[in-house]
Design a protein around this motif. Structure first.
Motif, PDB file in Angstrom:
ATOM      1  N   ALA A  88      33.867 -41.670   5.735  1.00  0.00           N
ATOM      2  CA  ALA A  88      34.963 -40.717   5.902  1.00  0.00           C
ATOM      3  C   ALA A  88      34.450 -39.405   6.491  1.00  0.00           C
ATOM      4  CB  ALA A  88      35.650 -40.463   4.568  1.00  0.00           C
ATOM      5  N   ALA A  89      33.260 -38.973   6.062  1.00  0.00           N
ATOM      6  CA  ALA A  89      32.698 -37.732   6.603  1.00  0.00           C
ATOM      7  C   ALA A  89      32.351 -37.896   8.080  1.00  0.00           C
ATOM      8  CB  ALA A  89      31.455 -37.329   5.816  1.00  0.00           C
ATOM      9  N   GLU A  90      31.821 -39.056   8.455  1.00  0.00           N
ATOM     10  CA  GLU A  90      31.503 -39.302   9.865  1.00  0.00           C
ATOM     11  C   GLU A  90      32.772 -39.398  10.701  1.00  0.00           C
ATOM     12  OE1 GLU A  90      29.018 -42.734  10.072  1.00  0.00           O
ATOM     13  OE2 GLU A  90      27.372 -41.764   9.015  1.00  0.00           O
ATOM     14  N   ALA A  91      33.819 -40.018  10.142  1.00  0.00           N
ATOM     15  CA  ALA A  91      35.085 -40.118  10.871  1.00  0.00           C
ATOM     16  C   ALA A  91      35.715 -38.741  11.054  1.00  0.00           C
ATOM     17  CB  ALA A  91      36.040 -41.049  10.143  1.00  0.00           C
ATOM     18  N   ALA A  92      35.528 -37.866  10.072  1.00  0.00           N
ATOM     19  CA  ALA A  92      36.090 -36.520  10.185  1.00  0.00           C
ATOM     20  C   ALA A  92      35.358 -35.701  11.251  1.00  0.00           C
ATOM     21  CB  ALA A  92      36.014 -35.803   8.842  1.00  0.00           C
ATOM     22  N   LYS A  93      34.067 -36.017  11.473  1.00  0.00           N
ATOM     23  CA  LYS A  93      33.307 -35.292  12.486  1.00  0.00           C
ATOM     24  C   LYS A  93      33.733 -35.675  13.896  1.00  0.00           C
ATOM     25  CE  LYS A  93      29.132 -34.708   9.746  1.00  0.00           C
ATOM     26  NZ  LYS A  93      27.725 -35.102   9.593  1.00  0.00           N
ATOM     27  N   GLU A  94      34.105 -36.955  14.088  1.00  0.00           N
ATOM     28  CA  GLU A  94      34.514 -37.419  15.407  1.00  0.00           C
ATOM     29  C   GLU A  94      35.930 -36.947  15.691  1.00  0.00           C
ATOM     30  OE1 GLU A  94      34.161 -41.624  15.494  1.00  0.00           O
ATOM     31  OE2 GLU A  94      32.059 -41.593  14.916  1.00  0.00           O
ATOM     32  N   PRO A  95      36.131 -36.250  16.800  1.00  0.00           N
ATOM     33  CA  PRO A  95      37.479 -35.763  17.098  1.00  0.00           C
ATOM     34  C   PRO A  95      38.392 -36.915  17.523  1.00  0.00           C
ATOM     35  CG  PRO A  95      35.986 -35.197  18.878  1.00  0.00           C
ATOM     36  CD  PRO A  95      35.162 -35.829  17.792  1.00  0.00           C
TER      37      PRO A  95
END
Length: 140
Positions: A88-95
């Motif tokens: 979820a943290a990695e998905a939040a970083k990707e715009p």
């Protein structure tokens, strides 16, 4: 006099906090003991229910297998939660498309305000919205 009053108030507050913590610890321990005995009783009842159908050995093996599976699941849950939080943290970083659109609109709005001025941009947006509302009302 004033320092004695503050000292007395502080000792009373600390005493109540310790008393409350001790009370919670004691009652939490009693609750844990009761829950352990309730679980043991549930295991005995499960064994007594399974024993006439499967025999003593198979009933014990079924209960042990169920507890083993439950324990393995309990051990796996923290790792699964960590992996999902990391994903979820990695998905939040990707715009995403929406966040890119919002960022683009925000950038363009700031540029328009810098060039034309805030009052003219707000007035233009109001007139555009009013015209769009009239068209929607005509169609309805």
């Amino acid at each position: 006099m004033f320092s004695k009053l503050l000292s007395y108030a502080a000792s009373r507050v600390a005493g109540h906090a310790v008393d409350g913590l001790a009370r919670r610890a004691i009652w939490g321990g009693v609750a844990a003991i009761c829950l352990v005995f309730a679980f043991a009783m549930a295991l005995l009842i499960t064994f007594w229910m399974l024993e006439p159908h499967f025999g003593a050995l198979q009933a014990g093996l079924i209960i042990a297998a169920g507890l083993t599976i439950g324990g393995l699941i309990a051990l796996a849950v923290p790792g699964i939660i960590d992996r999902s939080e990391k994903a979820a943290a990695e998905a939040a970083k990707e715009p995403g498309a929406v966040s890119q659109t919002v960022a683009s609109v925000s950038h363009e709005t700031e540029a328009a305000v810098d060039y034309f001025g805030a009052v003219q941009v707000v007035a233009s947006a109001f007139m555009f919205g009013l015209g769009a509302a009239r068209q929607v009302r005509r169609k309805a």
